[in-house]
Design a protein around this motif. Structure first.
Motif, PDB file in Angstrom:
ATOM      1  N   MET A   1      44.603  27.099 -16.483  1.00 54.06           N
ATOM      2  CA  MET A   1      45.735  26.267 -16.073  1.00 54.06           C
ATOM      3  C   MET A   1      46.252  26.728 -14.713  1.00 54.06           C
ATOM      4  SD  MET A   1      47.960  25.919 -19.579  1.00 54.06           S
ATOM      5  CE  MET A   1      47.121  25.591 -21.134  1.00 54.06           C
ATOM      6  N   LYS A   2      46.838  25.796 -13.993  1.00 52.93           N
ATOM      7  CA  LYS A   2      47.435  26.110 -12.700  1.00 52.93           C
ATOM      8  C   LYS A   2      48.944  25.882 -12.779  1.00 52.93           C
ATOM      9  CE  LYS A   2      43.528  24.999  -9.643  1.00 52.93           C
ATOM     10  NZ  LYS A   2      42.500  24.927 -10.675  1.00 52.93           N
ATOM     11  N   LEU A   3      49.684  26.676 -12.028  1.00 55.99           N
ATOM     12  CA  LEU A   3      51.134  26.519 -11.967  1.00 55.99           C
ATOM     13  C   LEU A   3      51.487  25.725 -10.721  1.00 55.99           C
ATOM     14  CD1 LEU A   3      53.781  27.220 -13.361  1.00 55.99           C
ATOM     15  CD2 LEU A   3      53.880  29.322 -11.999  1.00 55.99           C
ATOM     16  N   GLY A   4      52.319  24.702 -10.906  1.00 53.20           N
ATOM     17  CA  GLY A   4      52.727  23.867  -9.789  1.00 53.20           C
ATOM     18  C   GLY A   4      54.205  23.551  -9.860  1.00 53.20           C
ATOM     19  N   VAL A   5      54.644  22.654  -8.984  1.00 54.48           N
ATOM     20  CA  VAL A   5      56.056  22.279  -8.946  1.00 54.48           C
ATOM     21  C   VAL A   5      56.178  20.834  -8.493  1.00 54.48           C
ATOM     22  CG1 VAL A   5      56.365  23.121  -6.569  1.00 54.48           C
ATOM     23  CG2 VAL A   5      58.367  22.898  -8.086  1.00 54.48           C
ATOM     24  N   PHE A   6      57.146  20.141  -9.065  1.00 57.27           N
ATOM     25  CA  PHE A   6      57.508  18.802  -8.623  1.00 57.27           C
ATOM     26  C   PHE A   6      58.408  18.987  -7.414  1.00 57.27           C
ATOM     27  CE2 PHE A   6      59.517  14.539 -10.178  1.00 57.27           C
ATOM     28  CZ  PHE A   6      58.872  13.874  -9.154  1.00 57.27           C
ATOM     29  N   ALA A   7      57.875  18.716  -6.225  1.00 57.50           N
ATOM     30  CA  ALA A   7      58.485  19.181  -4.978  1.00 57.50           C
ATOM     31  C   ALA A   7      59.697  18.379  -4.533  1.00 57.50           C
ATOM     32  CB  ALA A   7      57.442  19.196  -3.866  1.00 57.50           C
ATOM     33  N   VAL A   8      60.157  17.400  -5.310  1.00 58.28           N
ATOM     34  CA  VAL A   8      61.326  16.641  -4.884  1.00 58.28           C
ATOM     35  C   VAL A   8      62.573  17.511  -4.794  1.00 58.28           C
ATOM     36  CG1 VAL A   8      60.467  14.418  -5.698  1.00 58.28           C
ATOM     37  CG2 VAL A   8      61.771  15.871  -7.262  1.00 58.28           C
ATOM     38  N   LEU A   9      62.588  18.651  -5.476  1.00 59.60           N
ATOM     39  CA  LEU A   9      63.749  19.531  -5.365  1.00 59.60           C
ATOM     40  C   LEU A   9      63.852  20.171  -3.983  1.00 59.60           C
ATOM     41  CD1 LEU A   9      63.127  22.923  -7.212  1.00 59.60           C
ATOM     42  CD2 LEU A   9      61.349  21.226  -6.942  1.00 59.60           C
ATOM     43  N   PHE A  10      62.807  20.053  -3.175  1.00 57.25           N
ATOM     44  CA  PHE A  10      62.835  20.588  -1.810  1.00 57.25           C
ATOM     45  C   PHE A  10      62.908  19.456  -0.790  1.00 57.25           C
ATOM     46  CE2 PHE A  10      59.992  23.658  -4.150  1.00 57.25           C
ATOM     47  CZ  PHE A  10      60.999  24.579  -4.397  1.00 57.25           C
ATOM     48  N   ALA A  11      63.534  18.349  -1.164  1.00 58.03           N
ATOM     49  CA  ALA A  11      63.589  17.183  -0.282  1.00 58.03           C
ATOM     50  C   ALA A  11      64.279  17.476   1.041  1.00 58.03           C
ATOM     51  CB  ALA A  11      64.296  16.030  -0.994  1.00 58.03           C
ATOM     52  N   GLN A  12      65.166  18.493   1.052  1.00 55.52           N
ATOM     53  CA  GLN A  12      65.877  18.815   2.277  1.00 55.52           C
ATOM     54  C   GLN A  12      64.993  19.575   3.272  1.00 55.52           C
ATOM     55  OE1 GLN A  12      66.210  20.294  -0.582  1.00 55.52           O
ATOM     56  NE2 GLN A  12      66.131  22.503  -0.278  1.00 55.52           N
ATOM     57  N   GLN A 305      58.760  32.951 -12.559  1.00 51.40           N
ATOM     58  CA  GLN A 305      58.637  34.266 -13.180  1.00 51.40           C
ATOM     59  C   GLN A 305      58.358  34.151 -14.677  1.00 51.40           C
ATOM     60  OE1 GLN A 305      62.465  35.844 -12.080  1.00 51.40           O
ATOM     61  NE2 GLN A 305      61.749  36.633 -10.103  1.00 51.40           N
ATOM     62  N   ASN A 306      59.081  33.271 -15.343  1.00 49.13           N
ATOM     63  CA  ASN A 306      58.925  33.153 -16.792  1.00 49.13           C
ATOM     64  C   ASN A 306      57.594  32.526 -17.180  1.00 49.13           C
ATOM     65  OD1 ASN A 306      61.376  34.356 -17.353  1.00 49.13           O
ATOM     66  ND2 ASN A 306      62.509  32.434 -17.360  1.00 49.13           N
ATOM     67  N   LEU A 307      57.193  31.490 -16.452  1.00 43.78           N
ATOM     68  CA  LEU A 307      55.925  30.841 -16.791  1.00 43.78           C
ATOM     69  C   LEU A 307      54.729  31.730 -16.487  1.00 43.78           C
ATOM     70  CD1 LEU A 307      56.741  27.213 -15.653  1.00 43.78           C
ATOM     71  CD2 LEU A 307      56.101  27.910 -17.965  1.00 43.78           C
ATOM     72  N   ASN A 308      54.827  32.553 -15.464  1.00 42.02           N
ATOM     73  CA  ASN A 308      53.720  33.462 -15.148  1.00 42.02           C
ATOM     74  C   ASN A 308      53.469  34.458 -16.270  1.00 42.02           C
ATOM     75  OD1 ASN A 308      52.476  32.719 -12.713  1.00 42.02           O
ATOM     76  ND2 ASN A 308      54.158  33.570 -11.499  1.00 42.02           N
ATOM     77  N   GLN A 309      54.479  34.689 -17.113  1.00 36.86           N
ATOM     78  CA  GLN A 309      54.307  35.606 -18.246  1.00 36.86           C
ATOM     79  C   GLN A 309      53.551  34.974 -19.411  1.00 36.86           C
ATOM     80  OE1 GLN A 309      57.819  38.180 -19.256  1.00 36.86           O
ATOM     81  NE2 GLN A 309      58.852  36.887 -17.750  1.00 36.86           N
ATOM     82  N   VAL A 310      53.565  33.634 -19.488  1.00 39.95           N
ATOM     83  CA  VAL A 310      52.969  32.981 -20.655  1.00 39.95           C
ATOM     84  C   VAL A 310      51.818  32.036 -20.313  1.00 39.95           C
ATOM     85  CG1 VAL A 310      55.108  33.152 -21.975  1.00 39.95           C
ATOM     86  CG2 VAL A 310      54.686  31.092 -20.622  1.00 39.95           C
ATOM     87  N   LEU A 311      51.647  31.703 -19.028  1.00 40.35           N
ATOM     88  CA  LEU A 311      50.597  30.761 -18.653  1.00 40.35           C
ATOM     89  C   LEU A 311      49.221  31.364 -18.920  1.00 40.35           C
ATOM     90  CD1 LEU A 311      50.877  27.910 -17.369  1.00 40.35           C
ATOM     91  CD2 LEU A 311      50.172  28.948 -15.210  1.00 40.35           C
ATOM     92  N   ILE A 312      48.311  30.561 -19.469  1.00 38.34           N
ATOM     93  CA  ILE A 312      46.936  30.994 -19.704  1.00 38.34           C
ATOM     94  C   ILE A 312      46.100  30.469 -18.544  1.00 38.34           C
ATOM     95  CG2 ILE A 312      44.979  30.877 -21.282  1.00 38.34           C
ATOM     96  CD1 ILE A 312      46.991  30.360 -23.545  1.00 38.34           C
ATOM     97  N   LYS A 313      45.640  31.367 -17.704  1.00 41.03           N
ATOM     98  CA  LYS A 313      45.052  30.962 -16.428  1.00 41.03           C
ATOM     99  C   LYS A 313      43.530  31.044 -16.389  1.00 41.03           C
ATOM    100  CE  LYS A 313      49.188  32.512 -13.945  1.00 41.03           C
ATOM    101  NZ  LYS A 313      49.728  33.390 -12.877  1.00 41.03           N
TER     102      LYS A 313
END
Length: 322
Positions: A1-12, A305-313
């Protein structure tokens, strides 16, 4: 699995600034808003579809930072009874599908939409009870006359371009539970799947692990959002899970969105991630930040930080012990 982000929170931030920040956090994927409710501050389909140079530069900006685009997202209501509003969201979605094809992005995330209760309605109507019978009659009409016909056509448009829809199961829209998603998928085809967000399962009283199992066994999870929810044990008895108070009234609401790990513990999140692996989902876990108690930077950072502890990569190996 890959960790990503919905980037709309960085619209500024500019696209380049946002991508730099995301890459610095060690993420591997980005989900970009292309219209509808999320807006298109980082990814404007009109510009990119009409200018090959801009499209090439856009792809380079993402790929040069070691990132992939997990999905393009244009959450909207293309079934809205006000035709101008519906057309705006419909057009944004179709252009997003075309852009996804050009960028070789496999998934377009959106909402199913919600129609009105008759042809001349002005506002959406979301029935939540089968009785009085009026509500059931409205629901039957919506699905037969609006939901299934619309998505049958949209599904073909996307399939012809090798793109899938990830419908977010969200209250207020016709598809909001695993059952309603599978109903639409059965009518339209495998182009329809879920952009599964546990936060919307929790506030509807649905166990996200079971939602993963139900949808995953059908191969119907196309994308995944990582967002948490906390339910206030006192306020929920006053307002119920369909609390209509503003999200800003955090002290009085029955439930509220939180960053990952602040609504449910990491064992719960580990169970969700394990369930995803169990049903064969090995794509992107995309962080969505809507926590009213944390800044964007802090909420996003804690989620990473939290997801990196449980993500299966790592890829699955052979069971050496069998």
């Amino acid at each position: 699995m890959k960790l990503g982000v919905f980037a709309v929170l960085f619209a500024q931030k500019s696209l380049e600034e946002a991508l730099d920040y995301i890459a610095e956090k060690g993420l591997q994927a980005v989900e970009l808003g292309t219209g509808g409710y999320p807006g298109n501050s980082h990814c404007n389909p009109d510009e990119l579809l009409n200018d090959a140079g801009k499209l090439k530069a856009f792809k380079h900006a993402v790929e040069s930072r070691g990132l992939i685009i997990s999905a393009l997202s244009c959450h909207g209501n293309p079934l809205h009874p006000q035709k101008a509003f519906a057309k705006e969201h419909h057009d944004a979605m179709y252009k997003t599908v075309e852009l996804a094809q050009r960028l070789e992005v496999p998934v377009v995330n959106t909402f199913s939409g919600c129609p009105g209760d008759h042809e001349n309605a002005k506002y959406p109507n979301w029935p939540v009870a089968p009785w009085p019978n009026d509500f059931k009659e409205i629901l039957d009409w919506q699905w037969a006359e609006k939901v299934i016909p619309y998505w049958t056509e949209a599904g073909k448009f996307a399939s012809d371009r090798n793109v899938k829809f990830g419908l977010e199961l969200h209250g207020g829209f016709s598809v909001h539970t695993p059952g309603t998603l599978l109903r639409l998928r059965e009518a339209v085809g495998e182009v329809i799947g879920a952009n599964l967000d546990p936060s919307h399962m929790w506030w509807q009283g649905i166990d996200p692990v079971q939602a993963v199992q139900i949808l995953g066994r059908a191969g119907a999870i196309h994308h995944f959002h990582a967002k948490d929810t906390t339910i206030d044990p006192v306020n929920v008895n006053k307002h119920g899970l369909t609390d209509m108070q503003s999200y800003s009234m955090m002290l009085d609401r029955a439930w509220q969105f939180r960053t990952v790990g602040y609504g449910h513990d990491l064992k719960t999140w580990a169970d969700i991630i394990s369930a995803l692996r169990l049903v064969g989902y090995d794509y992107v876990v995309s962080i969505e930040h809507e926590d009213g108690l944390m800044s964007v930077d802090e909420g996003f950072t804690r989620a990473v930080q939290n997801l990196n502890q449980v993500l299966i990569k790592e890829p699955l190996g052979e069971m050496w012990w069998v």
